[in-house]
Design an enzyme around this catalytic site. Structure first.
Site, PDB file in Angstrom:
ATOM      1  N   THR A  35      -3.616   5.702   3.678  1.00 55.43           N
ATOM      2  CA  THR A  35      -2.343   6.246   3.209  1.00 55.43           C
ATOM      3  C   THR A  35      -2.481   6.975   1.871  1.00 55.43           C
ATOM      4  OG1 THR A  35      -1.468   4.259   4.254  1.00 55.43           O
ATOM      5  CG2 THR A  35       0.108   5.644   3.156  1.00 55.43           C
ATOM      6  N   LYS A  90       0.833  -1.216   0.000  1.00 56.83           N
ATOM      7  CA  LYS A  90       0.000   0.000   0.000  1.00 56.83           C
ATOM      8  C   LYS A  90       0.865   1.262   0.000  1.00 56.83           C
ATOM      9  CE  LYS A  90       0.654   1.391   4.378  1.00 56.83           C
ATOM     10  NZ  LYS A  90       1.060   2.719   4.860  1.00 56.83           N
TER      11      LYS A  90
HETATM   12  O1  LIG Z   1       1.666   3.165   7.653  1.00 62.50           O
HETATM   13  C1  LIG Z   1       1.217   4.227   7.994  1.00 62.50           C
HETATM   14  C2  LIG Z   1      -0.193   4.425   8.352  1.00 62.50           C
HETATM   15  O2  LIG Z   1      -0.852   3.209   8.557  1.00 62.50           O
HETATM   16  C3  LIG Z   1       2.106   5.414   8.008  1.00 62.50           C
HETATM   17  O3  LIG Z   1       2.205   5.861   6.728  1.00 62.50           O
HETATM   18  P1  LIG Z   1       3.485   6.688   6.247  1.00 62.50           P
HETATM   19  O4  LIG Z   1       4.695   5.830   6.512  1.00 62.50           O
HETATM   20  O5  LIG Z   1       3.231   6.927   4.796  1.00 62.50           O
HETATM   21  O6  LIG Z   1       3.508   7.956   7.043  1.00 62.50           O
END
Ligand SMILES: O=C(CO)COP(=O)(O)O
Ligand SMILES: NC(=O)C1=CN([C@@H]2O[C@H](COP(=O)(O)OP(=O)(O)OC[C@H]3O[C@@H](n4cnc5c(N)ncnc54)[C@H](OP(=O)(O)O)[C@@H]3O)[C@@H](O)[C@H]2O)C=CC1
Length: 322
Positions: free
Chosen positions: A244, A187
């Site tokens: 995300t 993701k």
């Molecule tokens: O995994 C995440 C939210 O579930 C954090 O996302 P980021 O690493 O893109 O900040």
């Protein structure tokens, strides 16, 4: 009282330590940098990674991993590309423990996820994965969060689920470690792509299309590696993909937005999807899997393609059934 060791005092490790301690656990939070540890001990706060959040008194901060209790959960909250080296250096202290990987990604060298890295380095350990939609800042504020706890050994998973759940951190259990870890890893790649779409002004409709086709290619990889599509439909896949790809709290999404706008992005920020895009593109190539969005992101990051060329290549693929 449950004792929990959290290895890695980044934003996520610190947030988990705080919420588990608020839930009543006795938590040891390890950071590699003695200076950072001294700062946290002196101020009761992780100013570098999670400023503004007070560490409860039942969080002990240390830079030593000399003793890790054998029967209590250990959370691994390091960035994915550092996990293999860390496990190899610390296997004497970690083998035989219940090791819960909280990092999201695929190792660039071995093309494996965290559970396989744990199994190789610590063959007597019980590997588990904690993943799903959760920003460290939200967890630290005490906002309600639901995650997937995946462990192939369901009895061990049930115990971990019980010990790591709190009134605001609700864990759902799964035995599908592969599906859960791939959801969290893949993701992030799609979130970079969604950020690019947003940053370059291609519109919300294009982003929705990209998320949907991204999900389709995530499902292809999960099935290929023996994970279950229904796991991907849960918190660790669909849930985290939605979060995300739609929130500017996400570093992967913001990194993509900067690319889309042609802006610089602070290289010290952890963006797991960048290395994982390259790893997944390599893995897909080896397995003959069609993952066009991931392949485009890997090519964009390696400057083999411009954004305009990537969009045009995606739109000019042969028409097919959905
Ligand atoms: O995994 C995440 C939210 O579930 C954090 O996302 P980021 O690493 O893109 O900040
Ligand atoms: N932040 C979030 O909201 C969420 C993060 N995650 C996942 O958690 C993982 C960690 O992310 P996050 O906490 O945000 O990262 P941060 O960027 O906040 O912090 C990274 C931490 O890892 C430490 N570190 C880096 N390299 C090593 C190493 N070789 N050995 C030991 N420690 C090291 C850093 O220490 P130093 O300061 O000394 O460099 C720092 O404490 C990622 O896989 C991420 O996807 C999952 C869900 C939410």
């Amino acid at each position: 009282m449950t004792r929990i060791t959290v290895l890695g005092a980044g934003a996520f490790g610190t947030a988990l330590a705080v919420t588990l301690a608020r839930g009543g656990a006795s938590v040891t939070l390890w950071a590699r940098n003695p200076g950072q540890v001294a700062q946290m001990q002196n101020t009761g706060e992780n100013k570098a990674r999670l400023p503004g959040v007070k560490l409860p008194i039942n969080v002990a901060v240390t830079s030593e991993i000399s003793f890790v209790p054998a029967d209590e959960p250990v959370l691994l909250t390091l960035p994915m590309q550092t996990l293999r080296g860390f496990l190899s250096e610390s296997r004497a202290q970690l083998d035989g423990r219940k090791l819960v990987a909280c990092c999201k990604g695929i190792d660039l060298t071995t093309l494996e996820g965290p559970a396989s890295l744990i199994a190789r380095a610590c063959p007597k350990a019980v590997p588990a994965i904690l993943t799903g939609p959760s920003f460290a800042a939200d967890i630290a504020r005490g906002l309600p969060t639901a995650l997937t706890l995946a462990c192939a050994d369901d009895a061990a998973g049930e115990e971990l689920q019980r010990r790591l759940s709190t009134p605001v951190l609700r864990l759902y259990r799964s035995t599908d470690v592969t599906g859960a870890e791939l959801g969290g890893a893949l993701k992030n790649v799609i979130a970079i792509a969604a950020g690019i779409v947003t940053g370059s002004g291609l519109g919300d409709s294009a982003r929705a299309a990209l998320m949907t086709r991204g999900y389709a290619e995530m499902a292809r990889m999960v099935t290929e590696l023996g994970g279950r599509p229904e796991t991907l439909a849960g918190l660790s896949g669909f849930g985290d993909l939605v979060l995300t790809c739609t929130s500017t709290q996400s570093r992967n999404f913001r990194f993509g937005m900067a690319l889309g706008r042609g802006e610089e992005f602070d290289p010290s920020v952890t963006v797991e999807g960048a290395a994982t895009a390259r790893a997944v593109a390599a893995l897909a190539g080896k397995r003959g899997l069609d993952m066009p969005i991931t392949a485009m992101i890997a090519a964009l990051l390696d400057r083999k393609l411009t954004i305009a060329e990537a969009v045009s290549a995606l739109l000019s693929r042969p028409l097919k059934q959905e």
